[in-house]
Write a protein that holds these residues in place. Sequence first.
Motif: not given
Length: 177
Positions: A33-50, A66-76
Motif C-alpha cells: 500500500x504505497x499510497x498510504x501517507x505518512x510513513x508512520x500511518x503505513x507502519x501502523x496499518x501494517x502492524x495492525x494487520x500483523x 515503501x514505494x511512496x515516490x512511485x505512487x506520487x509520480x503516478x498520481x501527480x
Amino acid sequence: MDLLLHTCCGPCATYSTLYLAQKKFSPTMYYYNPNIHPYKEWEKRKDSLQSFAGLKQLPLIIEEEYELSEFLQRTVFHEHERCGFCYQMRLEKTALKAKELGFAWFGTTLLISPYQNRELICSIGRKLAQELNLSFCDEDLRPGFRKSQQLAREFELYRQGYCGCIYSERDRYYKSP
Ligand code: SF4
C-alpha cells in the motif's frame, strides 16, 4: 482455492478473510500500500494487520519497500483520477506477485469498502487477470463492512480515520472555501 488477497489494513481483513474462507478460498494476505501517507500511518496499518494475522494464524506477505515516490509520480497531475491509479498500482503488484508465487486467484479487501469504486476495481482486476492468465475474485464484500468494524473493535485493531493518501488525509479536515 488459493487466493493472494491484497490487504489494505487489519479491519478490512477481518470480515474479508472470514467470508472468503466460507466461499472455499484459502486467502494469503498481501500488504502492499504505497499510497498510504505518512510513513508512520503505513507502519501502523501494517502492524495492525500483523496482529490480526497472528491472532487468526493466517498467512501474510508484507512488501517492506515503501514505494511512496512511485505512487506520487503516478498520481501527480491526475489528482482527480487518483483512485484509478491507486487501484491499478496495488492490483498490478498483487497480480504479478500471485503469478510469481503460483496462485491461480488474486483479489483485494478494497471490495469491502462502500467508499471505494467497486466497478473500477473489478474492471482493473479482470483486465489484469486476463493479461496474466489468472482469476480475479470479485466477491462483493460490502455487506460485511459494518461487521468488519465491529470485529476490529473486538480484536482491538487500529482503525484509521481516512482512506490513505495525502489527499484523503487533507479532505478529512479541509473543506475548500
Ligand atoms: S482516496 Fe484512497 S483509493 Fe483514492 S487515491 Fe487516495 S488512498 Fe487511493
